[in-house]
Design an enzyme around this catalytic site. Sequence first.
Site, short mmCIF file in Angstrom:
data_model
loop_
_atom_site.label_atom_id
_atom_site.label_comp_id
_atom_site.label_asym_id
_atom_site.label_seq_id
_atom_site.Cartn_x
_atom_site.Cartn_y
_atom_site.Cartn_z
N ASP A 100 69.83 2.18 85.27
CA ASP A 100 69.43 0.22 85.88
C ASP A 100 68.69 0.22 87.49
OD1 ASP A 100 69.97 -1.09 84.20
OD2 ASP A 100 71.83 -1.48 85.23
N ILE A 123 63.12 -1.99 79.71
CA ILE A 123 62.19 -1.51 78.26
C ILE A 123 62.96 -2.73 76.76
CG2 ILE A 123 61.18 0.15 76.39
CD1 ILE A 123 63.22 2.24 78.88
N LYS A 143 63.85 20.02 98.04
CA LYS A 143 65.06 19.84 97.99
C LYS A 143 65.39 18.81 99.34
CE LYS A 143 69.66 22.24 97.89
NZ LYS A 143 69.45 23.64 98.24
N ASN A 158 74.27 9.27 83.77
CA ASN A 158 75.55 8.60 83.22
C ASN A 158 76.34 9.52 82.37
OD1 ASN A 158 74.56 7.25 80.85
ND2 ASN A 158 72.72 6.25 81.94
N1 CTP Z 1 67.56 -0.89 78.47
C1 CTP Z 1 66.80 -0.63 78.62
N2 CTP Z 1 66.31 -0.64 79.30
C2 CTP Z 1 66.38 -0.46 80.99
C3 CTP Z 1 67.82 -1.60 80.98
C4 CTP Z 1 68.42 -0.94 79.83
O1 CTP Z 1 66.23 -0.70 77.81
N3 CTP Z 1 65.76 -0.08 81.60
C5 CTP Z 1 68.37 -1.58 77.60
C6 CTP Z 1 69.70 -0.47 76.30
O2 CTP Z 1 69.08 0.29 76.44
C7 CTP Z 1 71.03 -1.36 75.85
C8 CTP Z 1 70.68 -2.59 76.93
O3 CTP Z 1 69.05 -3.04 77.26
O4 CTP Z 1 70.17 -1.76 74.58
C9 CTP Z 1 71.79 -3.04 77.81
O5 CTP Z 1 71.14 -3.50 78.55
P1 CTP Z 1 71.66 -3.31 79.82
O6 CTP Z 1 71.12 -4.91 80.67
O7 CTP Z 1 71.32 -2.11 80.52
O8 CTP Z 1 73.02 -3.37 80.13
P2 CTP Z 1 74.06 -3.35 80.99
O9 CTP Z 1 74.25 -2.10 82.28
O10 CTP Z 1 75.41 -3.36 80.21
O11 CTP Z 1 73.89 -3.84 81.72
P3 CTP Z 1 74.84 -5.32 82.73
O12 CTP Z 1 74.05 -4.70 84.26
O13 CTP Z 1 74.35 -6.05 82.70
O14 CTP Z 1 76.24 -5.81 82.62
#
Ligand code: CTP
Length: 400
Positions: free
Chosen positions: A276, A306, A286, A208
């Site tokens: 996510d 996390i 590959k 990302n």
């Molecule tokens: N986070 C994490 N581990 C993950 C995903 C997110 O620790 N697997 C933490 C990020 O570091 C941040 C927060 O969670 O502090 C963001 O949450 P997240 O649910 O990922 O936010 P979005 O992607 O914005 O969520 P959504 O898809 O619900 O909008």
Amino acid sequence: MLTNKRILLIIGGGIAAFKSLDLIRRLRDQGASVTPVLTRAAEEFVTPLSVSALAAAKVYRDLFDLTDEAEMGHIELSRAADLVVVAPATADLMAKMAHGHANDLASTLLMATDKPVLIAPAMNVRMWEHAATRRNLATLQGDGVLVVGPDQGNMACGEYGPGRMSDVPDIIGAVAAALRNGPLKGRHVIVTSGPTHEPIDPVRYIANRSSGAQGTALAVALRDLGARVSFVTGPADVPPPGGVDVIAVETAAEMEQAVAAALPADAAVFAAAVADWRVLNASGSKMKKDASGNAPALEFAENPDILAGVSQLSAGRPGLVVGFAAETDDVVANATAKRLRKGCDWIVANDVSPSTGIMGGDENAIILISDAGADVWPRMPKAEVARRLAQRITDALDGG
Ligand code: CTP
């Protein structure tokens, strides 16, 4: 800032000694005073006059300089500092330190001091990798000597590899960390930062646009308030700061493990943009185009959350857990719901719609969501957001 800190700077004889001139200037810019000591070999690289002019102080050079002994003995000189910095620390100086030699002013001061010592090694890559230097480094670390660098890169001798003295900002960071005199002294804070890379095959990955700028600025601000910072970072654009424990990871799964290994902590701040999902059917080799023109179908599995995992720990939960929420719509409502869902104490919410220019930019406009409600901050540089957040974290830990 290093206001009123006294640094005894021992400059060893290596080509990197020229960087020590800049180091003196930057240390003084931060409010520190610098007492310089030159080894004989260092004088081949920088002149006592330029060192003295930049430090606005006398340069100490010789153990048997009676004037110096009358003014200030070497024992006193070694102790009239808050920190002894050796930059560059040559292979020879490291060997002397490891073996307890005291046959010139620099080595005698290093033997006599009762203050912490930070070394910034600089030498040819073969010398750095030599078994003798490895042994000396291990001995010095065992003795409690702090080490910054060396960096990897092209060297003056034409070779490439580890051995180049750390850049001056990194040495300054390590100095600030070594002095750890702020209100977070004795506190341990974990900061996650940057994106994660989720492999598709050995050469491709899903990532990302997170640059790691806000997480890095936070680690710096917490370090500058005296915290020991475990900085768990994905592959970010912004280099990690000096003076923090850097744990470099690639994937969300590695980040989760690194955070678990860094616990316990007084506070944990999750600034990373964690993917996510990971690719469930990632290939070990590959992936090749197939003759029929069919695109591969990727299967995804959800990554561990996390932030939620740490927030919901029944034992060993940090006293303060802070998450981030990057939103494009209904920022406050979404971030408020996210705080409750994940179980963290605060959510730092920001609007990352492309029109804001926040993602990848130098500024941030955040809303701090806690059980007290939503606190809207004006737009400001990410470094300032970091300083204010670090101050809030300090206040919360002091009150808790
Ligand atoms: N986070 C994490 N581990 C993950 C995903 C997110 O620790 N697997 C933490 C990020 O570091 C941040 C927060 O969670 O502090 C963001 O949450 P997240 O649910 O990922 O936010 P979005 O992607 O914005 O969520 P959504 O898809 O619900 O909008």
